[in-house]
Design a protein around this motif. Structure first.
Motif, PDB file in Angstrom:
ATOM      1  N   SER A 110       0.821  -1.216   0.000  1.00  0.00           N
ATOM      2  CA  SER A 110       0.000   0.000   0.000  1.00  0.00           C
ATOM      3  C   SER A 110       0.852   1.262   0.000  1.00  0.00           C
ATOM      4  O   SER A 110       0.460   2.277  -0.565  1.00  0.00           O
ATOM      5  CB  SER A 110      -0.934   0.021   1.203  1.00  0.00           C
ATOM      6  OG  SER A 110      -1.853  -1.033   1.119  1.00  0.00           O
ATOM      7  N   SER A 111       2.027   1.197   0.625  1.00  0.00           N
ATOM      8  CA  SER A 111       2.896   2.373   0.649  1.00  0.00           C
ATOM      9  C   SER A 111       3.564   2.614  -0.696  1.00  0.00           C
ATOM     10  O   SER A 111       4.012   3.730  -0.977  1.00  0.00           O
ATOM     11  CB  SER A 111       3.965   2.226   1.737  1.00  0.00           C
ATOM     12  OG  SER A 111       4.975   1.311   1.340  1.00  0.00           O
ATOM     13  N   LEU A 112       3.641   1.590  -1.531  1.00  0.00           N
ATOM     14  CA  LEU A 112       4.302   1.729  -2.831  1.00  0.00           C
ATOM     15  C   LEU A 112       3.373   2.195  -3.938  1.00  0.00           C
ATOM     16  O   LEU A 112       3.820   2.814  -4.900  1.00  0.00           O
ATOM     17  CB  LEU A 112       4.922   0.392  -3.257  1.00  0.00           C
ATOM     18  CG  LEU A 112       6.051  -0.139  -2.397  1.00  0.00           C
ATOM     19  CD1 LEU A 112       6.468  -1.513  -2.885  1.00  0.00           C
ATOM     20  CD2 LEU A 112       7.229   0.815  -2.405  1.00  0.00           C
ATOM     21  N   VAL A 113       2.109   1.877  -3.827  1.00  0.00           N
ATOM     22  CA  VAL A 113       1.173   2.187  -4.901  1.00  0.00           C
ATOM     23  C   VAL A 113       0.042   3.063  -4.398  1.00  0.00           C
ATOM     24  O   VAL A 113      -0.346   2.982  -3.243  1.00  0.00           O
ATOM     25  CB  VAL A 113       0.592   0.907  -5.542  1.00  0.00           C
ATOM     26  CG1 VAL A 113       1.669   0.113  -6.247  1.00  0.00           C
ATOM     27  CG2 VAL A 113      -0.125   0.051  -4.533  1.00  0.00           C
ATOM     28  N   SER A 114      -0.443   3.903  -5.283  1.00  0.00           N
ATOM     29  CA  SER A 114      -1.555   4.771  -4.898  1.00  0.00           C
ATOM     30  C   SER A 114      -2.770   4.547  -5.793  1.00  0.00           C
ATOM     31  O   SER A 114      -3.778   5.214  -5.646  1.00  0.00           O
ATOM     32  CB  SER A 114      -1.113   6.233  -4.974  1.00  0.00           C
ATOM     33  OG  SER A 114      -0.700   6.545  -6.289  1.00  0.00           O
ATOM     34  N   GLU A 115      -2.635   3.627  -6.728  1.00  0.00           N
ATOM     35  CA  GLU A 115      -3.742   3.344  -7.632  1.00  0.00           C
ATOM     36  C   GLU A 115      -4.103   1.869  -7.547  1.00  0.00           C
ATOM     37  O   GLU A 115      -3.504   1.114  -6.803  1.00  0.00           O
ATOM     38  CB  GLU A 115      -3.341   3.734  -9.058  1.00  0.00           C
ATOM     39  CG  GLU A 115      -3.038   5.227  -9.172  1.00  0.00           C
ATOM     40  CD  GLU A 115      -2.783   5.656 -10.593  1.00  0.00           C
ATOM     41  OE1 GLU A 115      -3.276   4.997 -11.514  1.00  0.00           O
ATOM     42  OE2 GLU A 115      -2.097   6.660 -10.771  1.00  0.00           O
ATOM     43  N   ARG A 116      -5.058   1.477  -8.328  1.00  0.00           N
ATOM     44  CA  ARG A 116      -5.485   0.078  -8.334  1.00  0.00           C
ATOM     45  C   ARG A 116      -4.385  -0.818  -8.888  1.00  0.00           C
ATOM     46  O   ARG A 116      -3.674  -0.450  -9.821  1.00  0.00           O
ATOM     47  CB  ARG A 116      -6.729  -0.083  -9.193  1.00  0.00           C
ATOM     48  CG  ARG A 116      -7.910   0.643  -8.629  1.00  0.00           C
ATOM     49  CD  ARG A 116      -9.110   0.427  -9.497  1.00  0.00           C
ATOM     50  NE  ARG A 116     -10.207   1.221  -8.995  1.00  0.00           N
ATOM     51  CZ  ARG A 116     -11.386   1.248  -9.531  1.00  0.00           C
ATOM     52  NH1 ARG A 116     -11.653   0.526 -10.594  1.00  0.00           N
ATOM     53  NH2 ARG A 116     -12.334   1.989  -9.014  1.00  0.00           N
ATOM     54  N   VAL A 117      -4.270  -1.985  -8.280  1.00  0.00           N
ATOM     55  CA  VAL A 117      -3.284  -2.972  -8.737  1.00  0.00           C
ATOM     56  C   VAL A 117      -3.916  -4.351  -8.724  1.00  0.00           C
ATOM     57  O   VAL A 117      -4.890  -4.593  -8.008  1.00  0.00           O
ATOM     58  CB  VAL A 117      -2.025  -2.990  -7.839  1.00  0.00           C
ATOM     59  CG1 VAL A 117      -1.276  -1.681  -7.907  1.00  0.00           C
ATOM     60  CG2 VAL A 117      -2.375  -3.323  -6.403  1.00  0.00           C
ATOM     61  N   TRP A 118      -3.354  -5.244  -9.511  1.00  0.00           N
ATOM     62  CA  TRP A 118      -3.789  -6.633  -9.479  1.00  0.00           C
ATOM     63  C   TRP A 118      -2.934  -7.372  -8.478  1.00  0.00           C
ATOM     64  O   TRP A 118      -1.722  -7.245  -8.449  1.00  0.00           O
ATOM     65  CB  TRP A 118      -3.642  -7.283 -10.855  1.00  0.00           C
ATOM     66  CG  TRP A 118      -4.601  -6.789 -11.887  1.00  0.00           C
ATOM     67  CD1 TRP A 118      -4.283  -6.205 -13.088  1.00  0.00           C
ATOM     68  CD2 TRP A 118      -6.030  -6.852 -11.852  1.00  0.00           C
ATOM     69  NE1 TRP A 118      -5.422  -5.899 -13.775  1.00  0.00           N
ATOM     70  CE2 TRP A 118      -6.517  -6.283 -13.037  1.00  0.00           C
ATOM     71  CE3 TRP A 118      -6.946  -7.332 -10.922  1.00  0.00           C
ATOM     72  CZ2 TRP A 118      -7.866  -6.181 -13.329  1.00  0.00           C
ATOM     73  CZ3 TRP A 118      -8.302  -7.220 -11.207  1.00  0.00           C
ATOM     74  CH2 TRP A 118      -8.734  -6.656 -12.405  1.00  0.00           C
ATOM     75  N   ILE A 119      -3.570  -8.164  -7.644  1.00  0.00           N
ATOM     76  CA  ILE A 119      -2.861  -9.051  -6.734  1.00  0.00           C
ATOM     77  C   ILE A 119      -3.257 -10.473  -7.089  1.00  0.00           C
ATOM     78  O   ILE A 119      -4.179 -10.693  -7.878  1.00  0.00           O
ATOM     79  CB  ILE A 119      -3.168  -8.730  -5.255  1.00  0.00           C
ATOM     80  CG1 ILE A 119      -4.667  -8.909  -4.947  1.00  0.00           C
ATOM     81  CG2 ILE A 119      -2.701  -7.308  -4.910  1.00  0.00           C
ATOM     82  CD1 ILE A 119      -5.011  -8.781  -3.463  1.00  0.00           C
ATOM     83  N   GLY A 120      -2.576 -11.432  -6.499  1.00  0.00           N
ATOM     84  CA  GLY A 120      -2.804 -12.834  -6.854  1.00  0.00           C
ATOM     85  C   GLY A 120      -3.966 -13.484  -6.138  1.00  0.00           C
ATOM     86  O   GLY A 120      -3.862 -14.615  -5.682  1.00  0.00           O
ATOM     87  N   LEU A 121      -5.085 -12.807  -6.027  1.00  0.00           N
ATOM     88  CA  LEU A 121      -6.269 -13.338  -5.360  1.00  0.00           C
ATOM     89  C   LEU A 121      -7.451 -13.268  -6.312  1.00  0.00           C
ATOM     90  O   LEU A 121      -7.679 -12.229  -6.946  1.00  0.00           O
ATOM     91  CB  LEU A 121      -6.565 -12.515  -4.097  1.00  0.00           C
ATOM     92  CG  LEU A 121      -7.725 -12.971  -3.221  1.00  0.00           C
ATOM     93  CD1 LEU A 121      -7.395 -14.309  -2.554  1.00  0.00           C
ATOM     94  CD2 LEU A 121      -8.034 -11.915  -2.161  1.00  0.00           C
TER      95      LEU A 121
END
Length: 118
Positions: free
Chosen positions: A87-98
């Motif tokens: 969360s500290s690295l990104v400020s936008e939507r990201v895909w995770i492996g779930l």
């Protein structure tokens, strides 16, 4: 002549301010790199971690395939510490492996483990 001296003084002052700002940017960049390295080392002690961020817009499936083509996979977030770090690295939507791609409503990570925390 006075106007010329005044302009020269203004130019010198701006040049000095520019140099100070450039130094501040270098210092802040170096500090951020050190912080990221410390965070990475902390996470790496708990298991190997590699992050790749891209500005390309892809679907979850396409993003996962992109990772797998490169010998990786989407990230599994299985600790609060890792969640905070991501969360500290990104400020936008990201895909995770779930996803619930195998069975609707049953969330599983890309390693087939179940979601333990919401």
């Amino acid at each position: 002549m006075t106007e010329k001296h005044q302009l020269q003084n203004n130019f010198n002052s701006l040049t000095q301010k520019n140099l100070e700002l450039e130094k501040k940017v270098r210092d802040l960049t170096a500090e951020k790199k050190k912080q990221l390295q410390r965070d990475f080392e902390s996470l790496n002690k708990k298991g190997s971690v590699c992050l790749f961020m891209s500005s390309e817009l892809k679907s979850w499936s396409d993003s996962r395939q992109y990772c797998r083509d490169r010998g990786a996979d989407l990230i599994i977030i299985n600790t609060e510490e890792k969640q905070r770090h991501i969360s500290s690295l990104v400020s936008e939507r990201v895909w995770i492996g779930l996803s619930d791609i195998q069975q609707e409503g049953i969330m599983k990570w890309v390693d087939n483990s179940t979601l333990n925390q919401g």
